[in-house]
Design a protein around this motif. Sequence first.
Motif, PDB file in Angstrom:
ATOM      1  N   GLU A 167      -4.033  -7.920   1.699  1.00 48.41           N
ATOM      2  CA  GLU A 167      -3.296  -7.006   0.600  1.00 48.41           C
ATOM      3  C   GLU A 167      -4.049  -6.177  -0.214  1.00 48.41           C
ATOM      4  OE1 GLU A 167       0.662 -10.095   0.931  1.00 48.41           O
ATOM      5  OE2 GLU A 167      -0.553  -9.699  -0.918  1.00 48.41           O
ATOM      6  N   ALA A 168      -5.123  -6.858  -0.769  1.00 47.26           N
ATOM      7  CA  ALA A 168      -6.043  -6.109  -1.867  1.00 47.26           C
ATOM      8  C   ALA A 168      -6.812  -4.977  -1.199  1.00 47.26           C
ATOM      9  CB  ALA A 168      -6.708  -7.286  -2.524  1.00 47.26           C
ATOM     10  N   ARG A 169      -7.425  -5.500   0.026  1.00 44.79           N
ATOM     11  CA  ARG A 169      -8.078  -4.334   0.617  1.00 44.79           C
ATOM     12  C   ARG A 169      -7.390  -3.375   1.193  1.00 44.79           C
ATOM     13  NH1 ARG A 169     -10.735  -8.378  -0.687  1.00 44.79           N
ATOM     14  NH2 ARG A 169     -10.515  -7.036  -2.471  1.00 44.79           N
ATOM     15  N   ASN A 170      -6.205  -3.526   1.531  1.00 38.46           N
ATOM     16  CA  ASN A 170      -5.476  -2.220   1.867  1.00 38.46           C
ATOM     17  C   ASN A 170      -4.891  -1.590   0.646  1.00 38.46           C
ATOM     18  OD1 ASN A 170      -5.007  -2.688   4.756  1.00 38.46           O
ATOM     19  ND2 ASN A 170      -3.240  -4.028   4.523  1.00 38.46           N
ATOM     20  N   TYR A 171      -4.756  -2.294  -0.149  1.00 40.89           N
ATOM     21  CA  TYR A 171      -4.555  -1.496  -1.685  1.00 40.89           C
ATOM     22  C   TYR A 171      -5.840  -0.504  -1.998  1.00 40.89           C
ATOM     23  CZ  TYR A 171      -3.071  -0.692  -6.630  1.00 40.89           C
ATOM     24  OH  TYR A 171      -2.586  -0.246  -7.675  1.00 40.89           O
ATOM     25  N   GLU A 172      -6.929  -1.158  -2.168  1.00 37.34           N
ATOM     26  CA  GLU A 172      -8.100  -0.334  -2.161  1.00 37.34           C
ATOM     27  C   GLU A 172      -8.237   1.002  -1.274  1.00 37.34           C
ATOM     28  OE1 GLU A 172     -10.857  -2.992  -1.841  1.00 37.34           O
ATOM     29  OE2 GLU A 172     -10.148  -4.428  -3.414  1.00 37.34           O
ATOM     30  N   ALA A 173      -8.025   0.552   0.010  1.00 39.06           N
ATOM     31  CA  ALA A 173      -8.398   1.653   1.147  1.00 39.06           C
ATOM     32  C   ALA A 173      -7.347   2.988   0.992  1.00 39.06           C
ATOM     33  CB  ALA A 173      -8.383   1.028   2.255  1.00 39.06           C
ATOM     34  N   THR A 174      -5.956   2.466   0.545  1.00 39.79           N
ATOM     35  CA  THR A 174      -5.169   3.652   0.695  1.00 39.79           C
ATOM     36  C   THR A 174      -4.750   3.975  -0.651  1.00 39.79           C
ATOM     37  OG1 THR A 174      -3.177   1.720   0.577  1.00 39.79           O
ATOM     38  CG2 THR A 174      -4.128   2.553   2.803  1.00 39.79           C
ATOM     39  N   GLY A 175      -5.236   3.938  -1.840  1.00 35.79           N
ATOM     40  CA  GLY A 175      -5.085   4.694  -2.900  1.00 35.79           C
ATOM     41  C   GLY A 175      -3.683   3.614  -3.561  1.00 35.79           C
ATOM     42  N   GLY A 176      -3.408   2.753  -3.264  1.00 32.41           N
ATOM     43  CA  GLY A 176      -2.530   1.934  -3.624  1.00 32.41           C
ATOM     44  C   GLY A 176      -1.141   1.922  -2.698  1.00 32.41           C
ATOM     45  N   ARG A 177      -1.127   2.642  -1.574  1.00 29.48           N
ATOM     46  CA  ARG A 177      -0.214   2.672  -0.672  1.00 29.48           C
ATOM     47  C   ARG A 177      -0.035   1.303   0.249  1.00 29.48           C
ATOM     48  NH1 ARG A 177      -0.365   7.029   3.659  1.00 29.48           N
ATOM     49  NH2 ARG A 177       1.414   5.932   4.164  1.00 29.48           N
ATOM     50  N   MET A 178       1.229   0.596   0.216  1.00 30.16           N
ATOM     51  CA  MET A 178       1.206  -0.769   0.821  1.00 30.16           C
ATOM     52  C   MET A 178       2.023  -0.721   2.196  1.00 30.16           C
ATOM     53  SD  MET A 178      -0.741  -2.432  -0.891  1.00 30.16           S
ATOM     54  CE  MET A 178      -0.484  -4.150  -0.081  1.00 30.16           C
ATOM     55  N   ASP A 179       2.221   0.876   2.747  1.00 26.91           N
ATOM     56  CA  ASP A 179       3.036   0.888   3.959  1.00 26.91           C
ATOM     57  C   ASP A 179       2.382   1.386   4.800  1.00 26.91           C
ATOM     58  OD1 ASP A 179       2.623   3.309   2.754  1.00 26.91           O
ATOM     59  OD2 ASP A 179       4.651   4.007   2.841  1.00 26.91           O
ATOM     60  N   ALA A 180       0.938   1.478   4.919  1.00 31.25           N
ATOM     61  CA  ALA A 180       0.272   1.830   6.035  1.00 31.25           C
ATOM     62  C   ALA A 180      -0.562   0.858   6.480  1.00 31.25           C
ATOM     63  CB  ALA A 180      -0.675   3.063   5.411  1.00 31.25           C
ATOM     64  N   GLU A 181      -1.084   0.973   7.894  1.00 27.82           N
ATOM     65  CA  GLU A 181      -1.594  -0.045   8.487  1.00 27.82           C
ATOM     66  C   GLU A 181      -3.096   0.495   8.570  1.00 27.82           C
ATOM     67  OE1 GLU A 181      -0.921  -2.738  12.201  1.00 27.82           O
ATOM     68  OE2 GLU A 181      -2.366  -1.164  13.059  1.00 27.82           O
ATOM     69  N   THR A 182      -4.219  -0.492   8.344  1.00 36.52           N
ATOM     70  CA  THR A 182      -5.373  -0.211   7.936  1.00 36.52           C
ATOM     71  C   THR A 182      -6.359  -0.938   8.943  1.00 36.52           C
ATOM     72  OG1 THR A 182      -6.161  -1.527   6.413  1.00 36.52           O
ATOM     73  CG2 THR A 182      -5.091   0.557   5.836  1.00 36.52           C
TER      74      THR A 182
END
Length: 291
Positions: A89-104
Motif C-alpha cells: 500500500e505504501a509503495r503504491n501511494y508513493e508511485a501514484t502520488g497518493g492514488r490508491m485505485d490504480a494497479e502498479t
Amino acid sequence: MRIIRYLDGRQTRLAAVTDDERAYPLPHSDLISLIDEARAKGVSPVRIVESAITPQNELTAAWPSLQLLTPVDAPEVWAAGVTYQRSREARNYEATGGRMDAETFYDKVYDAVRPEIFLKSTAARTVGPNQDVTLRSDSVWQIPEPELGLVLAGDGTIVGYTAGNDMSCRDIEGENPLYLPQAKIWRKSCSIGPAIRLAETVEDPYDFRIVCQIYREGLVVVESEASTSQLNRKLDELVRFLAADNDLFDGTVLLTGTAIVPPADFTLAPGDRIEISISGIGTLVNHVISN
C-alpha cells in the motif's frame, strides 16, 4: 539463546545472552567461527554456547550497557521488498502520488512467483546498536523500515535472526522505481542488532512481534507494531531466490521487508531516535543525523 558482539577496551568479544538477560563471554571472535566449530564437532551451536557458560564468567554489567557492535560483520546485507500488504500500500501511494485505485508494478511483485530482492548494504555502510544512521541530503521524505533479518551461512542455512533498519527515501523511490538503489543505499543507511537469536532456539519465526517507536525531543511521534505472521512470503522462499545463481558469504544478512510504515506526512529529522524491538531478540536503537 542470543549472541552479541561488543568492545572490551580495544578487543572485540562475543558473548551469549540467555533468556533471563544474563550475558557470558564466549571464546570465539565472531559468530561464524562459532558456527564452524559446531559443524566440525557435529553438534548444534547452542551446545557449543552452553558448554562455555559457567557462573564464574558471567558479565557483571547489563548487556545492553556494553559498547555493542553489529552482532555479525555482515559482508553484504540484502533486502526483500513488498512482502507485506502494508508495504504494498505504501509503495503504491508513493508511485501514484497518493492514488490508491490504480494497479502498479508493486501489486504485481506482491503476487508474483519471484520476490523483489535487492542489495541494501555492505559491512562498511552498516552500523550497529546506539550508532548514528544518516539522512540522505537530496531527499525530503525519509523513514526507517523495521525488519526481521535472517543471518545466513554461505550455504544458505538460516543460522539466526536479528533486527534491521532499512532506511528509505520514499520520495526518490516514488519518483521512479529505477532510482531504487539511490533510495536505499548511502553511507550509514542500514543498521542491524542488537543481538542474533540462534535459529534453533526459535520455535516459530512467523511469530515475531515487531515494534517501532520514533522519538523527537523526548516525545514519541511514531509508534506502530506488526507481526511476521503477516508476511506474504516464506522465509526459505526468499533465501532460495537470493541464493539462486549467486554467491552467498558467511554472515550475509537478508532483511525480509516491513509491515510498519509511518504516516505519509512524517519524515525523519536530525536528532530523532529510532527504536526497533523484536520479541526474543532485543531493541535496536539508532540516532538520526544529517549526512
